[in-house]
Design a protein around this motif. Structure first.
Motif, PDB file in Angstrom:
ATOM      1  N   SER A  51     -29.125  36.957  11.080  1.00 55.24           N
ATOM      2  CA  SER A  51     -30.501  37.345  10.778  1.00 55.24           C
ATOM      3  C   SER A  51     -31.229  36.106  10.274  1.00 55.24           C
ATOM      4  N   ASN A  52     -32.478  36.009  10.645  1.00 52.54           N
ATOM      5  CA  ASN A  52     -33.311  34.895  10.242  1.00 52.54           C
ATOM      6  C   ASN A  52     -34.008  35.314   8.951  1.00 52.54           C
ATOM      7  N   THR A  53     -33.729  34.628   7.862  1.00 54.92           N
ATOM      8  CA  THR A  53     -34.211  35.050   6.551  1.00 54.92           C
ATOM      9  C   THR A  53     -34.962  33.920   5.866  1.00 54.92           C
ATOM     10  N   VAL A  54     -36.060  34.264   5.218  1.00 53.17           N
ATOM     11  CA  VAL A  54     -36.796  33.307   4.393  1.00 53.17           C
ATOM     12  C   VAL A  54     -36.437  33.603   2.946  1.00 53.17           C
ATOM     13  N   VAL A  55     -36.025  32.578   2.231  1.00 54.35           N
ATOM     14  CA  VAL A  55     -35.651  32.719   0.828  1.00 54.35           C
ATOM     15  C   VAL A  55     -36.675  31.959  -0.002  1.00 54.35           C
ATOM     16  N   LYS A  56     -37.186  32.616  -1.013  1.00 52.55           N
ATOM     17  CA  LYS A  56     -38.194  31.998  -1.878  1.00 52.55           C
ATOM     18  C   LYS A  56     -37.526  31.265  -3.035  1.00 52.55           C
ATOM     19  N   LYS A  57     -38.274  30.363  -3.634  1.00 55.03           N
ATOM     20  CA  LYS A  57     -37.791  29.613  -4.783  1.00 55.03           C
ATOM     21  C   LYS A  57     -37.278  30.583  -5.855  1.00 55.03           C
ATOM     22  N   ASN A  58     -36.134  30.253  -6.417  1.00 56.33           N
ATOM     23  CA  ASN A  58     -35.457  31.027  -7.466  1.00 56.33           C
ATOM     24  C   ASN A  58     -34.803  32.321  -6.976  1.00 56.33           C
ATOM     25  N   ASP A  59     -34.798  32.578  -5.659  1.00 61.64           N
ATOM     26  CA  ASP A  59     -34.026  33.697  -5.106  1.00 61.64           C
ATOM     27  C   ASP A  59     -32.561  33.274  -5.027  1.00 61.64           C
ATOM     28  N   TYR A  60     -31.674  34.257  -4.948  1.00 63.68           N
ATOM     29  CA  TYR A  60     -30.243  33.989  -4.848  1.00 63.68           C
ATOM     30  C   TYR A  60     -29.703  34.527  -3.531  1.00 63.68           C
ATOM     31  N   PHE A  61     -28.803  33.777  -2.903  1.00 62.34           N
ATOM     32  CA  PHE A  61     -28.063  34.275  -1.741  1.00 62.34           C
ATOM     33  C   PHE A  61     -26.995  35.253  -2.219  1.00 62.34           C
ATOM     34  N   PHE A  62     -26.313  34.861  -3.258  1.00 62.09           N
ATOM     35  CA  PHE A  62     -25.272  35.702  -3.857  1.00 62.09           C
ATOM     36  C   PHE A  62     -24.971  35.147  -5.243  1.00 62.09           C
ATOM     37  N   HIS A  63     -24.200  35.891  -6.010  1.00 59.77           N
ATOM     38  CA  HIS A  63     -23.842  35.484  -7.360  1.00 59.77           C
ATOM     39  C   HIS A  63     -22.350  35.208  -7.460  1.00 59.77           C
ATOM     40  N   TYR A  64     -21.995  34.360  -8.386  1.00 61.25           N
ATOM     41  CA  TYR A  64     -20.603  34.031  -8.659  1.00 61.25           C
ATOM     42  C   TYR A  64     -19.804  35.324  -8.833  1.00 61.25           C
ATOM     43  N   GLY A  65     -18.679  35.424  -8.131  1.00 62.15           N
ATOM     44  CA  GLY A  65     -17.825  36.605  -8.212  1.00 62.15           C
ATOM     45  C   GLY A  65     -18.095  37.644  -7.143  1.00 62.15           C
ATOM     46  N   ASP A  66     -19.225  37.538  -6.412  1.00 64.96           N
ATOM     47  CA  ASP A  66     -19.509  38.461  -5.313  1.00 64.96           C
ATOM     48  C   ASP A  66     -18.525  38.231  -4.170  1.00 64.96           C
ATOM     49  N   ASN A  67     -18.377  39.225  -3.307  1.00 65.89           N
ATOM     50  CA  ASN A  67     -17.556  39.069  -2.107  1.00 65.89           C
ATOM     51  C   ASN A  67     -18.177  38.033  -1.180  1.00 65.89           C
ATOM     52  N   ALA A  68     -17.336  37.223  -0.567  1.00 68.84           N
ATOM     53  CA  ALA A  68     -17.803  36.226   0.395  1.00 68.84           C
ATOM     54  C   ALA A  68     -17.793  36.861   1.779  1.00 68.84           C
ATOM     55  N   ASP A  69     -18.844  37.637   2.088  1.00 66.65           N
ATOM     56  CA  ASP A  69     -18.889  38.349   3.354  1.00 66.65           C
ATOM     57  C   ASP A  69     -20.040  37.888   4.253  1.00 66.65           C
ATOM     58  N   LYS A  70     -20.633  36.725   3.934  1.00 62.49           N
ATOM     59  CA  LYS A  70     -21.728  36.167   4.728  1.00 62.49           C
ATOM     60  C   LYS A  70     -21.604  34.653   4.749  1.00 62.49           C
ATOM     61  N   PHE A  71     -22.245  34.044   5.725  1.00 62.44           N
ATOM     62  CA  PHE A  71     -22.382  32.593   5.680  1.00 62.44           C
ATOM     63  C   PHE A  71     -23.834  32.255   5.989  1.00 62.44           C
ATOM     64  N   PHE A  72     -24.262  31.099   5.538  1.00 64.65           N
ATOM     65  CA  PHE A  72     -25.653  30.714   5.657  1.00 64.65           C
ATOM     66  C   PHE A  72     -25.761  29.340   6.286  1.00 64.65           C
ATOM     67  N   ILE A  73     -26.772  29.173   7.123  1.00 59.79           N
ATOM     68  CA  ILE A  73     -27.110  27.877   7.688  1.00 59.79           C
ATOM     69  C   ILE A  73     -28.496  27.542   7.165  1.00 59.79           C
ATOM     70  N   ILE A  74     -28.613  26.440   6.469  1.00 54.86           N
ATOM     71  CA  ILE A  74     -29.892  26.034   5.886  1.00 54.86           C
ATOM     72  C   ILE A  74     -30.658  25.270   6.960  1.00 54.86           C
ATOM     73  N   ARG A  75     -31.744  25.847   7.413  1.00 58.31           N
ATOM     74  CA  ARG A  75     -32.538  25.215   8.467  1.00 58.31           C
ATOM     75  C   ARG A  75     -33.561  24.251   7.889  1.00 58.31           C
ATOM     76  N   THR A  76     -34.215  24.635   6.812  1.00 56.42           N
ATOM     77  CA  THR A  76     -35.180  23.768   6.131  1.00 56.42           C
ATOM     78  C   THR A  76     -35.082  24.007   4.633  1.00 56.42           C
ATOM     79  N   GLY A  77     -35.487  23.030   3.867  1.00 54.55           N
ATOM     80  CA  GLY A  77     -35.485  23.163   2.419  1.00 54.55           C
ATOM     81  C   GLY A  77     -34.144  22.815   1.811  1.00 54.55           C
TER      82      GLY A  77
END
Length: 76
Positions: free
Chosen positions: A30-56
């Motif tokens: 999925s193509n997602t826009v993340v705003k400043k101070n948003d979180y992808f995930f938190h320490y201790g969460d399940n690692a069930d996603k991966f992210f590719i940083i396109r910009t920023g």
């Protein structure tokens, strides 16, 4: 409009994936826009996603008792 399939095929990592692998990733992506101070995930969460940083840039933070969260690495 740019498609995720075309984008994934242009990545350096494409050399390690077959066309079937790319097709699978596009189906899950999925193509997602993340705003400043948003979180992808938190320490201790399940690692069930991966992210590719396109910009920023994104910071990797870890909780430190008595100090809150500290940024240990910034990626872009």
């Amino acid at each position: 409009m740019e498609t995720l399939e075309r984008f994934l095929k242009e990545l350096e990592m494409d050399k390690n994936f077959s066309a079937k692998d790319i097709e699978f990733m596009v189906g899950c992506a999925s193509n997602t826009v993340v705003k400043k101070n948003d979180y992808f995930f938190h320490y201790g969460d399940n690692a069930d996603k991966f992210f590719i940083i396109r910009t920023g840039k994104v910071g990797i933070q870890l909780p430190v008792p008595g100090h809150g969260s500290i940024t240990i690495q910034t990626l872009g």
